[in-house]
Design a protein around this motif. Structure first.
Motif, PDB file in Angstrom:
ATOM      1  N   GLN A 160       0.743  -1.451   0.099  1.00 20.68           N
ATOM      2  CA  GLN A 160      -0.105  -0.082   0.011  1.00 20.68           C
ATOM      3  C   GLN A 160       0.754   1.375  -0.104  1.00 20.68           C
ATOM      4  O   GLN A 160       0.759   2.237  -0.799  1.00 20.68           O
ATOM      5  CB  GLN A 160      -1.121   0.044   1.244  1.00 20.68           C
ATOM      6  CG  GLN A 160      -2.176  -0.814   0.983  1.00 20.68           C
ATOM      7  CD  GLN A 160      -3.018  -1.062   2.179  1.00 20.68           C
ATOM      8  OE1 GLN A 160      -2.723  -0.463   3.336  1.00 20.68           O
ATOM      9  NE2 GLN A 160      -4.272  -1.557   2.049  1.00 20.68           N
ATOM     10  N   THR A 161       1.670   1.345   0.754  1.00 17.90           N
ATOM     11  CA  THR A 161       2.917   2.530   0.797  1.00 17.90           C
ATOM     12  C   THR A 161       3.462   2.769  -0.415  1.00 17.90           C
ATOM     13  O   THR A 161       3.379   3.894  -0.962  1.00 17.90           O
ATOM     14  CB  THR A 161       3.803   2.217   1.871  1.00 17.90           C
ATOM     15  OG1 THR A 161       2.983   2.009   3.079  1.00 17.90           O
ATOM     16  CG2 THR A 161       4.685   3.423   1.907  1.00 17.90           C
ATOM     17  N   ARG A 162       3.882   1.837  -1.134  1.00 15.85           N
ATOM     18  CA  ARG A 162       4.382   1.936  -2.457  1.00 15.85           C
ATOM     19  C   ARG A 162       3.519   2.340  -3.510  1.00 15.85           C
ATOM     20  O   ARG A 162       4.011   3.082  -4.276  1.00 15.85           O
ATOM     21  CB  ARG A 162       5.036   0.444  -2.824  1.00 15.85           C
ATOM     22  CG  ARG A 162       6.000   0.543  -3.984  1.00 15.85           C
ATOM     23  CD  ARG A 162       6.441  -0.788  -4.478  1.00 15.85           C
ATOM     24  NE  ARG A 162       5.592  -1.763  -4.732  1.00 15.85           N
ATOM     25  CZ  ARG A 162       5.406  -2.843  -4.037  1.00 15.85           C
ATOM     26  NH1 ARG A 162       6.164  -2.900  -2.734  1.00 15.85           N
ATOM     27  NH2 ARG A 162       4.564  -3.785  -4.329  1.00 15.85           N
ATOM     28  N   TRP A 163       2.348   1.747  -3.617  1.00 14.36           N
ATOM     29  CA  TRP A 163       1.291   2.140  -4.346  1.00 14.36           C
ATOM     30  C   TRP A 163       0.935   3.529  -4.192  1.00 14.36           C
ATOM     31  O   TRP A 163       0.684   4.166  -4.990  1.00 14.36           O
ATOM     32  CB  TRP A 163      -0.163   1.120  -4.103  1.00 14.36           C
ATOM     33  CG  TRP A 163       0.233  -0.166  -4.527  1.00 14.36           C
ATOM     34  CD1 TRP A 163       1.359  -0.507  -5.205  1.00 14.36           C
ATOM     35  CD2 TRP A 163      -0.811  -1.024  -4.445  1.00 14.36           C
ATOM     36  NE1 TRP A 163       1.098  -1.604  -5.415  1.00 14.36           N
ATOM     37  CE2 TRP A 163      -0.012  -2.077  -4.946  1.00 14.36           C
ATOM     38  CE3 TRP A 163      -1.929  -1.374  -3.959  1.00 14.36           C
ATOM     39  CZ2 TRP A 163      -0.791  -3.434  -4.958  1.00 14.36           C
ATOM     40  CZ3 TRP A 163      -2.670  -2.539  -3.854  1.00 14.36           C
ATOM     41  CH2 TRP A 163      -2.085  -3.582  -4.553  1.00 14.36           C
ATOM     42  N   LEU A 164       0.878   4.344  -2.721  1.00 16.75           N
ATOM     43  CA  LEU A 164       0.648   5.671  -2.508  1.00 16.75           C
ATOM     44  C   LEU A 164       1.493   6.544  -3.078  1.00 16.75           C
ATOM     45  O   LEU A 164       1.269   7.347  -3.783  1.00 16.75           O
ATOM     46  CB  LEU A 164       0.457   5.864  -1.060  1.00 16.75           C
ATOM     47  CG  LEU A 164      -0.743   5.513  -0.463  1.00 16.75           C
ATOM     48  CD1 LEU A 164      -0.571   5.442   1.142  1.00 16.75           C
ATOM     49  CD2 LEU A 164      -1.979   5.704  -0.893  1.00 16.75           C
ATOM     50  N   PHE A 165       2.935   6.030  -3.173  1.00 14.03           N
ATOM     51  CA  PHE A 165       4.024   7.036  -3.700  1.00 14.03           C
ATOM     52  C   PHE A 165       3.997   6.799  -5.225  1.00 14.03           C
ATOM     53  O   PHE A 165       4.345   7.599  -6.015  1.00 14.03           O
ATOM     54  CB  PHE A 165       5.274   6.400  -3.316  1.00 14.03           C
ATOM     55  CG  PHE A 165       5.829   6.924  -1.926  1.00 14.03           C
ATOM     56  CD1 PHE A 165       6.137   8.117  -1.876  1.00 14.03           C
ATOM     57  CD2 PHE A 165       5.843   5.938  -0.858  1.00 14.03           C
ATOM     58  CE1 PHE A 165       6.399   8.590  -0.473  1.00 14.03           C
ATOM     59  CE2 PHE A 165       6.146   6.533   0.314  1.00 14.03           C
ATOM     60  CZ  PHE A 165       6.530   7.791   0.525  1.00 14.03           C
TER      61      PHE A 165
END
Length: 342
Positions: A266-271
């Motif tokens: 999720q964090t990678r997707w947000l970036f």
């Protein structure tokens, strides 16, 4: 191109996650199979001594009491054994560490008794699973044939192991709650399953695709299958012991792996989303600037054409000079009077 690169990177990440989970499943299955080997090996050791004691020192009352005392001490000292039982040649229970008042119970229909009575094999045999008639607990048996001094069949010595021991060992690993364990004997029967499923206990997998496509081809590996018990598509790892031919199968639904991967990504997707939005905003702004520049060019060209039209229609001297005072264009009268190079 950016979106394609992001999609390719996420696909590679998902495949890596599945490969990593499959490796963990296989290693866990190997650890459980080796643990089962250890439990069975430890359970076999006292059977040998008890069989010899029952053969050589089981004639007088005192010798029989000593045999019973030894059986109870073995169970108390062993971290794995649930109980020990001594079955006579007629199939009736002589002594059990579980219930002293169960002597005389007819066990002649049990699979282990029928096997040892008809087979000369003196090695311990793994069998099960069985369900206790009183406690309703599932267990597997380790049994060994007893012969008298003339070599004739004299009964069976039986040790039982609670299946919860394997289940508790499995729960010590870091798996989601919907992960499953199956321990399968050399004949393809399920002897242990976690979570407990009565319909699965003792069921044969000898004709299943897993047995045909995996176990018969390799002693370890991974296998993707649809569970016949809960209908889930599962990734699994399995390992077959070379010593006991017991197979441990550890499986987890693919959906659980997917949700775990989603939570980790999720964090990678947000970036990535922020980068995509930034790129989109830059593209929109560039497109708007290009449209503005195009409109300005069209306005300038229209004014140029309008000026030239007015100048050509006028009989007066009209000239257009650039910032350096150099004439760019002029009316026909201006060129006639001043010349084209003026």
């Amino acid at each position: 191109m950016f979106l394609v690169l992001v999609a390719w990177a996420e696909l590679s990440s998902w495949q890596t996650q599945v490969a990593r989970m499959n490796s963990y499943l296989e290693q866990t299955a190997k650890a459980i199979a080796q643990h089962a080997d250890d439990v069975i090996e430890v359970g076999k050791q006292p059977l040998v001594g008890l069989v010899l004691q029952a053969r050589d020192n089981n004639e007088t009352v005192l010798q029989k009491l000593e045999l019973v005392r030894t059986m109870r001490e073995v169970v108390e000292r062993s971290p794995y054994l649930r109980s020990l039982a001594y079955v006579g040649a007629d199939g009736r229970l002589i002594e059990s560490t579980t219930n002293s008042f169960s002597a005389g119970v007819d066990l002649s229909d049990r699979a282990y008794f029928l096997y040892h009575r008809s087979s000369e094999d003196r090695s311990p045999r793994v069998d099960g699973p069985f369900k206790g008639p009183v406690t309703n607990e599932w267990f597997i048996t380790l049994s060994q044939r007893l012969n008298d001094r003339e070599g004739q069949f004299a009964g069976v010595m039986v040790a039982t192991i609670d299946v919860r021991m394997f289940v508790n060992f499995f729960r010590g690993f870091s798996f989601p709650a919907d992960a499953t364990l199956a321990i399968i004997d050399g004949d393809g029967r399920i002897v242990v399953r976690s979570p407990m499923d009565v319909t699965a206990m003792g069921q044969s997998l000898a004709k299943s695709a897993f047995y045909r496509d995996a176990l018969l081809k390799s002693d370890s590996g991974n296998y993707l299958y649809k569970s016949p018990f809960d209908g889930e598509i599962k990734e699994s790892g399995y390992y077959t012991s070379q010593t006991t031919r017991i197979t441990a199968l550890v499986a987890i639904p693919r959906s659980s792996i997917l949700w775990y991967w989603v939570s980790m990504s999720q964090t990678r997707w947000l970036f990535s989303l922020a980068a995509v939005l930034a790129a989109a905003l830059m593209a929109v702004r560039l497109r708007r600037n290009m449209q503005t520049a195009r409109r300005n060019q069209m306005t300038i060209a229209a004014r140029e054409a309008e000026f030239q039209h007015i100048a050509n229609a006028s009989t007066g001297l009209i000239e257009k000079l650039d910032d350096n005072g150099i004439r760019e264009s002029g009316s026909a009268a201006s060129e006639l009077n001043l010349g084209s190079d003026s």
